[in-house]
Design a protein around this motif. Sequence first.
Motif, PDB file in Angstrom:
ATOM      1  N   ALA A 116       0.966  -1.305   0.059  1.00  0.00           N
ATOM      2  CA  ALA A 116       0.009  -0.143   0.117  1.00  0.00           C
ATOM      3  C   ALA A 116       1.051   1.284   0.052  1.00  0.00           C
ATOM      4  O   ALA A 116       1.838   1.032   0.234  1.00  0.00           O
ATOM      5  CB  ALA A 116      -1.060   0.153   1.064  1.00  0.00           C
ATOM      6  N   THR A 117       0.406   2.323  -0.433  1.00  0.00           N
ATOM      7  CA  THR A 117       0.892   3.693  -0.515  1.00  0.00           C
ATOM      8  C   THR A 117       0.240   4.687   0.386  1.00  0.00           C
ATOM      9  O   THR A 117      -1.148   4.500   0.492  1.00  0.00           O
ATOM     10  CB  THR A 117       1.164   4.202  -2.007  1.00  0.00           C
ATOM     11  OG1 THR A 117      -0.094   4.355  -2.615  1.00  0.00           O
ATOM     12  CG2 THR A 117       2.110   3.342  -2.706  1.00  0.00           C
ATOM     13  N   GLY A 118       0.704   5.724   1.033  1.00  0.00           N
ATOM     14  CA  GLY A 118      -0.075   6.434   1.779  1.00  0.00           C
ATOM     15  C   GLY A 118       0.858   7.767   2.115  1.00  0.00           C
ATOM     16  O   GLY A 118       1.994   7.917   1.801  1.00  0.00           O
ATOM     17  N   GLY A 119       0.197   8.763   2.702  1.00  0.00           N
ATOM     18  CA  GLY A 119       0.779  10.033   2.709  1.00  0.00           C
ATOM     19  C   GLY A 119       1.866   9.921   4.045  1.00  0.00           C
ATOM     20  O   GLY A 119       2.804  10.850   4.187  1.00  0.00           O
ATOM     21  N   THR A 120       1.420   9.319   4.985  1.00  0.00           N
ATOM     22  CA  THR A 120       2.300   8.943   6.399  1.00  0.00           C
ATOM     23  C   THR A 120       2.470   7.721   6.529  1.00  0.00           C
ATOM     24  O   THR A 120       1.646   6.959   6.421  1.00  0.00           O
ATOM     25  CB  THR A 120       1.622   9.864   7.153  1.00  0.00           C
ATOM     26  OG1 THR A 120       2.598   9.678   8.453  1.00  0.00           O
ATOM     27  CG2 THR A 120       0.264   9.638   7.552  1.00  0.00           C
ATOM     28  N   GLY A 121       3.567   7.258   7.277  1.00  0.00           N
ATOM     29  CA  GLY A 121       3.766   5.982   7.786  1.00  0.00           C
ATOM     30  C   GLY A 121       2.802   5.550   8.714  1.00  0.00           C
ATOM     31  O   GLY A 121       2.702   4.334   9.025  1.00  0.00           O
ATOM     32  N   ARG A 122       2.041   6.320   9.420  1.00  0.00           N
ATOM     33  CA  ARG A 122       1.098   6.025  10.428  1.00  0.00           C
ATOM     34  C   ARG A 122      -0.078   5.159   9.682  1.00  0.00           C
ATOM     35  O   ARG A 122      -0.838   4.487  10.545  1.00  0.00           O
ATOM     36  CB  ARG A 122       0.316   7.482  10.997  1.00  0.00           C
ATOM     37  CG  ARG A 122       1.200   8.163  11.809  1.00  0.00           C
ATOM     38  CD  ARG A 122       0.824   9.156  12.692  1.00  0.00           C
ATOM     39  NE  ARG A 122      -0.165  10.125  11.907  1.00  0.00           N
ATOM     40  CZ  ARG A 122       0.312  11.169  11.388  1.00  0.00           C
ATOM     41  NH1 ARG A 122       1.736  11.604  11.803  1.00  0.00           N
ATOM     42  NH2 ARG A 122      -0.211  12.056  10.902  1.00  0.00           N
ATOM     43  N   HIS A 123      -0.187   5.077   8.518  1.00  0.00           N
ATOM     44  CA  HIS A 123      -1.190   4.532   7.840  1.00  0.00           C
ATOM     45  C   HIS A 123      -0.811   3.060   7.223  1.00  0.00           C
ATOM     46  O   HIS A 123      -1.528   2.421   6.848  1.00  0.00           O
ATOM     47  CB  HIS A 123      -1.719   5.202   6.439  1.00  0.00           C
ATOM     48  CG  HIS A 123      -2.247   6.540   6.459  1.00  0.00           C
ATOM     49  ND1 HIS A 123      -3.457   6.512   7.130  1.00  0.00           N
ATOM     50  CD2 HIS A 123      -2.016   7.742   5.966  1.00  0.00           C
ATOM     51  CE1 HIS A 123      -3.981   8.002   7.281  1.00  0.00           C
ATOM     52  NE2 HIS A 123      -3.141   8.628   6.362  1.00  0.00           N
ATOM     53  N   PHE A 148       4.715  -1.274   2.830  1.00  0.00           N
ATOM     54  CA  PHE A 148       4.105   0.188   2.813  1.00  0.00           C
ATOM     55  C   PHE A 148       5.045   1.274   2.531  1.00  0.00           C
ATOM     56  O   PHE A 148       6.084   1.195   3.016  1.00  0.00           O
ATOM     57  CB  PHE A 148       3.512   0.398   4.180  1.00  0.00           C
ATOM     58  CG  PHE A 148       2.551   1.907   4.149  1.00  0.00           C
ATOM     59  CD1 PHE A 148       1.469   1.959   3.791  1.00  0.00           C
ATOM     60  CD2 PHE A 148       3.336   2.966   4.548  1.00  0.00           C
ATOM     61  CE1 PHE A 148       0.709   3.013   3.863  1.00  0.00           C
ATOM     62  CE2 PHE A 148       2.721   4.008   4.470  1.00  0.00           C
ATOM     63  CZ  PHE A 148       1.262   4.162   4.067  1.00  0.00           C
ATOM     64  N   ALA A 149       4.706   2.083   1.662  1.00  0.00           N
ATOM     65  CA  ALA A 149       5.505   2.972   1.094  1.00  0.00           C
ATOM     66  C   ALA A 149       4.840   4.693   1.394  1.00  0.00           C
ATOM     67  O   ALA A 149       3.846   4.940   0.648  1.00  0.00           O
ATOM     68  CB  ALA A 149       5.771   3.117  -0.380  1.00  0.00           C
ATOM     69  N   ALA A 150       5.405   5.335   2.232  1.00  0.00           N
ATOM     70  CA  ALA A 150       4.965   6.407   2.588  1.00  0.00           C
ATOM     71  C   ALA A 150       5.406   7.760   1.454  1.00  0.00           C
ATOM     72  O   ALA A 150       6.626   7.292   0.964  1.00  0.00           O
ATOM     73  CB  ALA A 150       5.224   7.125   3.944  1.00  0.00           C
ATOM     74  N   THR A 151       4.768   8.925   1.542  1.00  0.00           N
ATOM     75  CA  THR A 151       5.352   9.639   0.479  1.00  0.00           C
ATOM     76  C   THR A 151       6.665   9.970   0.730  1.00  0.00           C
ATOM     77  O   THR A 151       7.600  10.271  -0.224  1.00  0.00           O
ATOM     78  CB  THR A 151       4.303  11.044   0.643  1.00  0.00           C
ATOM     79  OG1 THR A 151       3.329  10.374   0.386  1.00  0.00           O
ATOM     80  CG2 THR A 151       4.681  12.112  -0.355  1.00  0.00           C
ATOM     81  N   GLU A 152       7.064  10.301   1.949  1.00  0.00           N
ATOM     82  CA  GLU A 152       8.499  10.829   2.135  1.00  0.00           C
ATOM     83  C   GLU A 152       9.411   9.875   1.678  1.00  0.00           C
ATOM     84  O   GLU A 152      10.686  10.048   1.624  1.00  0.00           O
ATOM     85  CB  GLU A 152       8.686  11.451   3.713  1.00  0.00           C
ATOM     86  CG  GLU A 152       8.416  10.300   4.628  1.00  0.00           C
ATOM     87  CD  GLU A 152       7.047   9.943   5.345  1.00  0.00           C
ATOM     88  OE1 GLU A 152       6.962   9.150   6.236  1.00  0.00           O
ATOM     89  OE2 GLU A 152       6.341  10.581   4.652  1.00  0.00           O
ATOM     90  N   GLU A 153       9.192   8.376   1.708  1.00  0.00           N
ATOM     91  CA  GLU A 153      10.164   7.377   1.477  1.00  0.00           C
ATOM     92  C   GLU A 153      10.626   7.575  -0.238  1.00  0.00           C
ATOM     93  O   GLU A 153      11.752   7.060  -0.229  1.00  0.00           O
ATOM     94  CB  GLU A 153       9.610   6.010   1.845  1.00  0.00           C
ATOM     95  CG  GLU A 153       9.520   5.774   3.371  1.00  0.00           C
ATOM     96  CD  GLU A 153       9.060   4.462   3.783  1.00  0.00           C
ATOM     97  OE1 GLU A 153       9.817   3.512   4.016  1.00  0.00           O
ATOM     98  OE2 GLU A 153       7.762   4.050   3.444  1.00  0.00           O
TER      99      GLU A 153
END
Length: 204
Positions: A116-123, A148-153
């Motif tokens: 999954a992808t999301g804006g923050t690692g909290r997701h 999981f890949a957050a935006t900042e990664e």
Amino acid sequence: MKRTLTVVSAGLRLPSSTRMLADRLAHAVGEELELRGSQVDVNVIEVRDHAHDLVNHLMAGYPSPELRRAFDAVAGADGLITVTPVFTASYSGLFKTFFDCIEDTALVDKPVLVAATGGTGRHSLVLEHALRPMFAYLRAVVMPTAVFAATEEWGSDNGSQGPLHRRIQRAARELATEVERRETPTVDDPYDDPVPFERMLGDG
């Protein structure tokens, strides 16, 4: 041996970080399988391309030819990679609709890598509280490592040394191992053995 990977990507935009992650996962799994002596074909399903057909299928109960081919690609794959963006702390509705419409036996004993992808690692917990239970319900074999890949990664991942890359490689090894252990699945054609009309009348 020839192996087939099917990738289900539920990103909505172009370019899409969901598709970027899907491509990286497919490349890593393909490399792992090739190192083990397999030839690899990769089929990518962009769920957004089937959005209207999925709604029509929900209403009418019959998939379009294009959607039928997508379902067959999932059912016939040796391994499945699924990637969804996070919407409201869960998978996207379009992603869920795709798997709501597919035959309930299509994923039985099939190795599945969830991501999954999301804006923050909290997701990232969406992988454990939404994706993993859904595929367990469908009787798939879900890989221990979910990605999981957050935006900042995307900007901070340091190539082969970054944490995202390491998660991708670990998940790829797991999926390649499970694919290697199994025979290639066969997809049954429901029209190969139709019910005779006389029997249908008799049952009525």
